[in-house]
Design a protein around this motif. Structure first.
Motif, PDB file in Angstrom:
ATOM      1  N   ALA A 183       0.825  -1.211   0.000  1.00  0.00           N
ATOM      2  CA  ALA A 183       0.000   0.000   0.000  1.00  0.00           C
ATOM      3  C   ALA A 183       0.856   1.256   0.000  1.00  0.00           C
ATOM      4  N   TRP A 184       2.145   1.100   0.336  1.00  0.00           N
ATOM      5  CA  TRP A 184       3.085   2.226   0.264  1.00  0.00           C
ATOM      6  C   TRP A 184       3.718   2.218  -1.119  1.00  0.00           C
ATOM      7  N   THR A 185       3.275   3.107  -1.995  1.00  0.00           N
ATOM      8  CA  THR A 185       3.752   3.130  -3.377  1.00  0.00           C
ATOM      9  C   THR A 185       4.631   4.350  -3.621  1.00  0.00           C
ATOM     10  N   ARG A 186       5.367   4.305  -4.716  1.00  0.00           N
ATOM     11  CA  ARG A 186       6.274   5.409  -5.060  1.00  0.00           C
ATOM     12  C   ARG A 186       5.499   6.695  -5.342  1.00  0.00           C
ATOM     13  N   LYS A 187       4.361   6.564  -6.012  1.00  0.00           N
ATOM     14  CA  LYS A 187       3.557   7.753  -6.333  1.00  0.00           C
ATOM     15  C   LYS A 187       2.981   8.383  -5.074  1.00  0.00           C
ATOM     16  N   LEU A 188       2.485   7.546  -4.166  1.00  0.00           N
ATOM     17  CA  LEU A 188       1.977   8.080  -2.899  1.00  0.00           C
ATOM     18  C   LEU A 188       3.111   8.701  -2.088  1.00  0.00           C
ATOM     19  N   GLU A 189       4.270   8.077  -2.141  1.00  0.00           N
ATOM     20  CA  GLU A 189       5.433   8.595  -1.423  1.00  0.00           C
ATOM     21  C   GLU A 189       5.764  10.017  -1.887  1.00  0.00           C
ATOM     22  N   LEU A 190       5.672  10.250  -3.183  1.00  0.00           N
ATOM     23  CA  LEU A 190       5.924  11.583  -3.723  1.00  0.00           C
ATOM     24  C   LEU A 190       4.892  12.582  -3.192  1.00  0.00           C
ATOM     25  N   LEU A 191       3.632  12.176  -3.147  1.00  0.00           N
ATOM     26  CA  LEU A 191       2.586  13.070  -2.635  1.00  0.00           C
ATOM     27  C   LEU A 191       2.794  13.352  -1.149  1.00  0.00           C
ATOM     28  N   TYR A 192       3.204  12.330  -0.383  1.00  0.00           N
ATOM     29  CA  TYR A 192       3.512  12.542   1.038  1.00  0.00           C
ATOM     30  C   TYR A 192       4.660  13.544   1.190  1.00  0.00           C
ATOM     31  N   TYR A 193       5.631  13.431   0.309  1.00  0.00           N
ATOM     32  CA  TYR A 193       6.800  14.319   0.381  1.00  0.00           C
ATOM     33  C   TYR A 193       6.415  15.761   0.050  1.00  0.00           C
ATOM     34  N   ILE A 194       5.567  15.932  -0.949  1.00  0.00           N
ATOM     35  CA  ILE A 194       5.094  17.274  -1.293  1.00  0.00           C
ATOM     36  C   ILE A 194       4.316  17.871  -0.121  1.00  0.00           C
ATOM     37  N   ASN A 195       3.465  17.055   0.486  1.00  0.00           N
ATOM     38  CA  ASN A 195       2.714  17.505   1.658  1.00  0.00           C
ATOM     39  C   ASN A 195       3.655  17.901   2.797  1.00  0.00           C
ATOM     40  N   TYR A 196       4.732  17.128   2.960  1.00  0.00           N
ATOM     41  CA  TYR A 196       5.741  17.415   3.981  1.00  0.00           C
ATOM     42  C   TYR A 196       6.416  18.753   3.726  1.00  0.00           C
ATOM     43  N   LEU A 197       6.775  19.036   2.481  1.00  0.00           N
ATOM     44  CA  LEU A 197       7.412  20.312   2.141  1.00  0.00           C
ATOM     45  C   LEU A 197       6.459  21.485   2.355  1.00  0.00           C
ATOM     46  N   ILE A 198       5.175  21.248   2.117  1.00  0.00           N
ATOM     47  CA  ILE A 198       4.183  22.302   2.359  1.00  0.00           C
ATOM     48  C   ILE A 198       4.183  22.695   3.834  1.00  0.00           C
ATOM     49  N   LYS A 199       4.419  21.715   4.712  1.00  0.00           N
ATOM     50  CA  LYS A 199       4.478  22.014   6.152  1.00  0.00           C
ATOM     51  C   LYS A 199       5.629  22.964   6.471  1.00  0.00           C
ATOM     52  N   TRP A 200       6.696  22.874   5.706  1.00  0.00           N
ATOM     53  CA  TRP A 200       7.793  23.833   5.876  1.00  0.00           C
ATOM     54  C   TRP A 200       7.296  25.232   5.514  1.00  0.00           C
ATOM     55  N   TYR A 201       6.580  25.325   4.390  1.00  0.00           N
ATOM     56  CA  TYR A 201       6.091  26.635   3.947  1.00  0.00           C
ATOM     57  C   TYR A 201       5.056  27.204   4.919  1.00  0.00           C
ATOM     58  N   GLU A 202       4.293  26.341   5.563  1.00  0.00           N
ATOM     59  CA  GLU A 202       3.252  26.822   6.480  1.00  0.00           C
ATOM     60  C   GLU A 202       3.819  27.536   7.706  1.00  0.00           C
ATOM     61  N   PHE A 203       5.132  27.439   7.920  1.00  0.00           N
ATOM     62  CA  PHE A 203       5.758  28.238   8.980  1.00  0.00           C
ATOM     63  C   PHE A 203       5.535  29.733   8.740  1.00  0.00           C
ATOM     64  N   VAL A 204       5.292  30.086   7.483  1.00  0.00           N
ATOM     65  CA  VAL A 204       5.029  31.487   7.130  1.00  0.00           C
ATOM     66  C   VAL A 204       3.802  32.008   7.885  1.00  0.00           C
ATOM     67  N   ASP A 205       2.844  31.120   8.187  1.00  0.00           N
ATOM     68  CA  ASP A 205       1.665  31.509   8.981  1.00  0.00           C
ATOM     69  C   ASP A 205       2.081  32.264  10.234  1.00  0.00           C
ATOM     70  N   THR A 206       3.015  31.668  10.973  1.00  0.00           N
ATOM     71  CA  THR A 206       3.452  32.244  12.249  1.00  0.00           C
ATOM     72  C   THR A 206       4.245  33.520  12.040  1.00  0.00           C
ATOM     73  N   ILE A 207       5.100  33.535  11.025  1.00  0.00           N
ATOM     74  CA  ILE A 207       5.910  34.726  10.750  1.00  0.00           C
ATOM     75  C   ILE A 207       5.003  35.916  10.433  1.00  0.00           C
ATOM     76  N   LEU A 208       3.926  35.662   9.699  1.00  0.00           N
ATOM     77  CA  LEU A 208       2.970  36.733   9.395  1.00  0.00           C
ATOM     78  C   LEU A 208       2.313  37.263  10.663  1.00  0.00           C
ATOM     79  N   LEU A 209       1.958  36.355  11.575  1.00  0.00           N
ATOM     80  CA  LEU A 209       1.362  36.777  12.844  1.00  0.00           C
ATOM     81  C   LEU A 209       2.338  37.634  13.643  1.00  0.00           C
TER      82      LEU A 209
END
Length: 281
Positions: free
Chosen positions: A113-139
């Motif tokens: 059930a752990w596939t390469r394509k899903l792994e890529l999507l998980y990784y993109i989601n993970y990188l988005i969490k880095w960008y979401e730090f901007v939420d706090t910086i804006l506050l």
């Protein structure tokens, strides 16, 4: 048929976007120590920088006027809302055929059930969490409140995504997809409030977030239970084996449990105090 065509178009768009950055979607794989952001040193360093930026920023802004940053805030919130929706559709495209053909338990536990394509999507989601730090910086730049729950949730969710990538836990799609759905709504809410629109369903956002963690915990505890009982031959009934590392399972259970507790506390603290103020008036 329309949804399939839409998802396929999104997959093609993802392929072209990654190819532009020199990445072949079909050959890409997450490799610990090689892929960007795949080591504890990188993760803890970024988390430390984030926390330092928050506390140092608050000190620097103490005697300064708050920044307005309306245009960037609008762009930021709308981008995260739309981006979350697109990524959610890509997950649905990958998951729906597996759910219909193999069933729910296979999709959250089986090794395949752990596939390469899903792994890529998980990784993109993970990188988005880095960008979401901007939420706090804006506050911080706007001199708005940055409660413990906000800072804790942002920093630890990034670490959670990292641990599940390293631990290759198939059940990851449950909290990830629900979180993406919540973020479509949440960041659209932030977008509207940034425009000055009075939104009556603010309370609903928190309720959905709490429901998210309840569902997450049902799945994560179920998978973790089966993982440990089957892996260590514990004399207890179980449904079958589950893929994933011990540490990823334990950390996921702990963190999601803490989220549920903190969000429930936030809900009662916020809306109970608001109710008491209304009664006094």
């Amino acid at each position: 048929m329309l949804s399939v065509q839409t998802s396929s178009s999104l997959d093609l768009l993802l392929h072209k976007t990654l190819f532009y950055f020199g990445v072949n979607k079909d050959q890409w794989s997450y490799t610990v120590g090689h892929t960007f952001g795949s080591t504890w040193t990188q993760v803890l360093s970024v988390t430390a920088i984030y926390l330092f930026a928050v506390f140092a920023g608050k000190l620097l802004m103490k005697n300064r006027k708050p920044f307005v940053l309306k245009s960037f805030t609008l762009f930021h919130n709308l981008t995260l809302s739309i981006g979350s929706a697109l990524l959610l559709l890509l997950f649905v495209e990958q998951l729906l055929p597996k759910l219909t053909s193999n069933g729910l338990f296979w999709s959250i536990c089986h090794n395949d059930a752990w596939t390469r394509k899903l792994e890529l999507l998980y990784y993109i989601n993970y990188l988005i969490k880095w960008y979401e730090f901007v939420d706090t910086i804006l506050l911080v730049l706007k001199k708005k409140n940055t409660p413990f729950l906000h800072v804790y949730h942002h920093s630890m969710t990034m670490i959670l995504c990292f641990t599940q990538l390293n631990g290759t836990t198939p059940v990851s799609w449950v909290p990830v997809t629900i979180n993406l759905f919540v973020h479509v709504i949440m960041y659209y809410y932030y977008y509207l409030t940034s425009l000055g629109v009075r939104v009556f369903w603010k309370k609903l956002v928190t309720v959905i977030q709490i429901a998210q963690f309840v569902i997450d915990l049902v799945f994560v505890y179920f998978c973790s239970y089966n993982l440990f009982v089957h892996r260590y031959n514990i004399n207890l009934p179980c449904y079958g084996s589950c893929r994933g590392s011990d540490s990823a399972a334990i950390f996921g259970c702990y963190l999601l449990s803490s989220y549920l507790f903190l969000f429930v506390k936030f809900f009662f603290d916020t809306y109970r105090s608001a109710s008491i103020k209304q009664k006094k008036q």
